[in-house]
Write a protein that holds these residues in place. Structure first.
Motif, short mmCIF file in Angstrom:
data_model
loop_
_atom_site.label_atom_id
_atom_site.label_comp_id
_atom_site.label_asym_id
_atom_site.label_seq_id
_atom_site.Cartn_x
_atom_site.Cartn_y
_atom_site.Cartn_z
N ILE A 185 77.58 14.76 51.26
CA ILE A 185 78.62 14.86 50.24
C ILE A 185 77.97 14.54 48.90
O ILE A 185 77.41 13.46 48.72
CB ILE A 185 79.78 13.89 50.52
CG1 ILE A 185 80.46 14.24 51.86
CG2 ILE A 185 80.80 13.93 49.38
CD1 ILE A 185 81.53 13.26 52.27
N THR A 186 78.04 15.49 47.96
CA THR A 186 77.37 15.34 46.67
C THR A 186 78.36 14.99 45.58
O THR A 186 79.41 15.63 45.46
CB THR A 186 76.62 16.63 46.30
OG1 THR A 186 75.76 17.02 47.40
CG2 THR A 186 75.78 16.43 45.06
N LEU A 187 78.00 14.01 44.76
CA LEU A 187 78.80 13.59 43.62
C LEU A 187 78.21 14.22 42.37
O LEU A 187 77.07 13.92 41.98
CB LEU A 187 78.79 12.06 43.49
CG LEU A 187 79.07 11.23 44.75
CD1 LEU A 187 78.93 9.74 44.44
CD2 LEU A 187 80.46 11.53 45.29
N GLY A 188 78.98 15.15 41.73
CA GLY A 188 78.48 15.79 40.52
C GLY A 188 78.84 15.01 39.29
O GLY A 188 79.58 14.03 39.37
N GLY A 189 78.27 15.41 38.18
CA GLY A 189 77.63 16.67 37.91
C GLY A 189 78.64 17.76 37.56
O GLY A 189 79.77 17.76 38.02
N ASP A 190 78.21 18.69 36.66
CA ASP A 190 79.08 19.83 36.41
C ASP A 190 78.91 20.83 37.54
O ASP A 190 78.05 20.69 38.41
CB ASP A 190 78.83 20.42 35.01
CG ASP A 190 77.59 21.30 34.90
OD1 ASP A 190 77.42 22.22 35.72
OD2 ASP A 190 76.78 21.08 33.97
N HIS A 191 79.74 21.87 37.55
CA HIS A 191 79.85 22.73 38.73
C HIS A 191 78.63 23.62 38.94
O HIS A 191 78.49 24.23 40.00
CB HIS A 191 81.13 23.58 38.66
CG HIS A 191 81.83 23.68 39.97
ND1 HIS A 191 83.20 23.78 40.09
CD2 HIS A 191 81.36 23.69 41.24
CE1 HIS A 191 83.53 23.84 41.37
NE2 HIS A 191 82.43 23.80 42.08
N THR A 192 77.73 23.68 37.97
CA THR A 192 76.50 24.44 38.16
C THR A 192 75.73 23.94 39.38
O THR A 192 75.03 24.72 40.03
CB THR A 192 75.60 24.33 36.91
OG1 THR A 192 76.37 24.52 35.73
CG2 THR A 192 74.49 25.37 36.94
N ILE A 193 75.87 22.66 39.71
CA ILE A 193 75.09 22.08 40.80
C ILE A 193 75.40 22.73 42.14
O ILE A 193 74.58 22.65 43.07
CB ILE A 193 75.29 20.56 40.91
CG1 ILE A 193 76.69 20.21 41.43
CG2 ILE A 193 74.99 19.86 39.58
CD1 ILE A 193 76.84 18.77 41.86
N THR A 194 76.54 23.39 42.27
CA THR A 194 76.88 24.00 43.55
C THR A 194 75.91 25.12 43.92
O THR A 194 75.69 25.38 45.12
CB THR A 194 78.34 24.51 43.53
OG1 THR A 194 79.21 23.39 43.32
CG2 THR A 194 78.73 25.18 44.84
N LEU A 195 75.32 25.77 42.93
CA LEU A 195 74.35 26.83 43.24
C LEU A 195 73.12 26.28 43.96
O LEU A 195 72.77 26.77 45.05
CB LEU A 195 73.96 27.60 41.98
CG LEU A 195 72.93 28.71 42.18
CD1 LEU A 195 73.44 29.76 43.17
CD2 LEU A 195 72.57 29.38 40.85
#
Length: 396
Positions: free
Chosen positions: A180-190
């Motif tokens: 489970i990743t805690l972002g960060g803006d949504h660019t990190i999903t790539l």
């Protein structure tokens, strides 16, 4: 004389009662144990000295520097990706991982038992750790996304604590841990999907957001350069082009943004998504939203869940990069998330939490933490990501 005897009996009773109380008090090992206790009555569990003290990890989970040692094992790992230089409006999500951890401090204040889902993600078969943050540069987007992919894959690709030697749905037929990743803006999903693709191949995606995020780069700020083309509004376009998505099984939920035109929806379909708009909840309710998601993704496909906190209305989550009014309430979102119980979640992220825009009451960070609590509970309730003999026979 009688009065003196009565007084003596009363004093003896008080001393005896006090002694019984001391005998019943839980005892903690270690120095100065008389100053505190660390066991809870009832169903059991442990509690720190106080939920507002100590180093903040997600839900006060144990912290391990997982990226520093490949010998550390777990079933579910939380990892931060503090990146926000792909945002188009309000930056600040680089502080999202630390903010979400702060907002999660009281998740297991009463023991952590999830009543609607009938499970306790903090006290179960699963070893759950907070692995800290991936080191991410703020000066080079291309290299930062590479750091996120490699850091995530390092956490994802090792043996889990449970069922490590059993067959699983990964490309190599192995059982892997969940991340489970805690972002960060949504660019990190790539980069996260690139990591997932290395382990599982193309996956089904459930995307909670107020925006499509499948915009073509020439529409959404990306025509000047290749670097500019990858941002928090285009990453799903790139994911589709790179073959990271399992076509015709993906779904958006909570959409309510304006468009450049109807062709944005056509392009979204080419990227393999179905759309559930936020306003549909007024007609079909939370049950209808849940049914649409479940019908689209199924219960057997490996599923990646990406949750943008701007799915919530700004009244409930003001601290986000691109707020949109007309969103769902925190209660509605948590109900919908709980409705995904039984879906085969292999990993998840939560993004666009920018604590600098929050209120002093920490509304957004608490909402983000509570949403992850529901996701974590679903993962724990589902069990390890191993394949049973019955499932193997069904596939054959």
């Amino acid at each position: 004389m009688v009065a003196r005897n009565l007084l003596a009996l009363c004093l003896a009773a008080i001393v005896a009662a006090h002694g019984d109380h001391e005998d019943q008090k839980p005892v903690a090992a270690g120095p100065l144990e008389s100053l505190w206790y660390n066991t809870l009555p009832g169903d059991g569990g442990t509690q720190a000295d106080s939920v507002f003290s100590g180093i903040s990890t997600f839900g006060r989970l144990p912290y391990k520097s997982c990226l520093s040692s490949k010998d550390i094992t777990y079933d579910i790992a939380f990892i931060g990706a503090p990146f926000d230089t792909g945002t188009s409006y309000r930056p600040g999500a680089r502080f999202g991982p630390s903010g979400i951890r702060q907002g999660s401090r009281r998740l297991n204040l009463y023991g952590g038992y999830n009543v609607p889902l009938d499970t306790n993600p903090f006290n179960s078969w699963a070893t759950v750790l907070d692995c800290g943050d991936i080191p991410v540069t703020s000066y080079d987007n291309t290299f930062a996304l590479h750091q996120i992919e490699e850091g995530h894959y390092s956490i994802l690709s090792r043996k889990p604590k449970t069922d490590a030697n059993k067959k699983g749905p990964s490309l190599q037929g192995k059982t892997l841990p969940r991340v489970i990743t805690l972002g960060g803006d949504h660019t990190i999903t790539l980069p996260l999907l690139r990591s997932i693709n290395r382990a599982y191949g193309p996956v089904t995606v459930i995307h909670f957001d107020s925006h499509l995020d499948t915009w073509r780069p020439k529409v959404f700020g990306g025509s000047p350069s290749e670097v500019a083309s990858v941002n928090h509004g285009t990453y799903f376009y790139h994911a589709s082009q790179e073959g990271l998505l399992k076509n015709d099984t993906n779904i958006h939920a909570g959409i309510r943004t304006t468009l450049s035109g109807p062709s944005d929806y056509e392009n979204d379909g080419y990227c393999g998504f179905e759309i559930v708009e936020a306003r549909e909840i007024d007609k079909i309710g939370t049950d209808g939203i849940i049914k649409k998601i479940r019908d689209r993704v199924g219960t057997r496909n490996p599923v990646y869940l990406s949750l943008d906190i701007d799915t919530l209305d700004p009244a409930f989550a003001p601290a986000t990069g691109t707020p949109e009014t007309g969103g769902w309430s925190t209660r509605e979102l948590r109900t919908i998330l709980r409705g995904l119980d039984g879906i085969n979640l292999i990993a998840a992220d939560i993004v666009e939490v920018a604590p600098a825009y929050d209120t002093n009451a920490e509304l957004t960070t608490m909402a983000a933490a509570d949403a992850l609590y529901e996701i974590m509970s679903i993962m724990v309730k589902k069990g390890p990501l191993s394949i049973t003999d019955v499932e193997l026979e069904t596939e054959l």
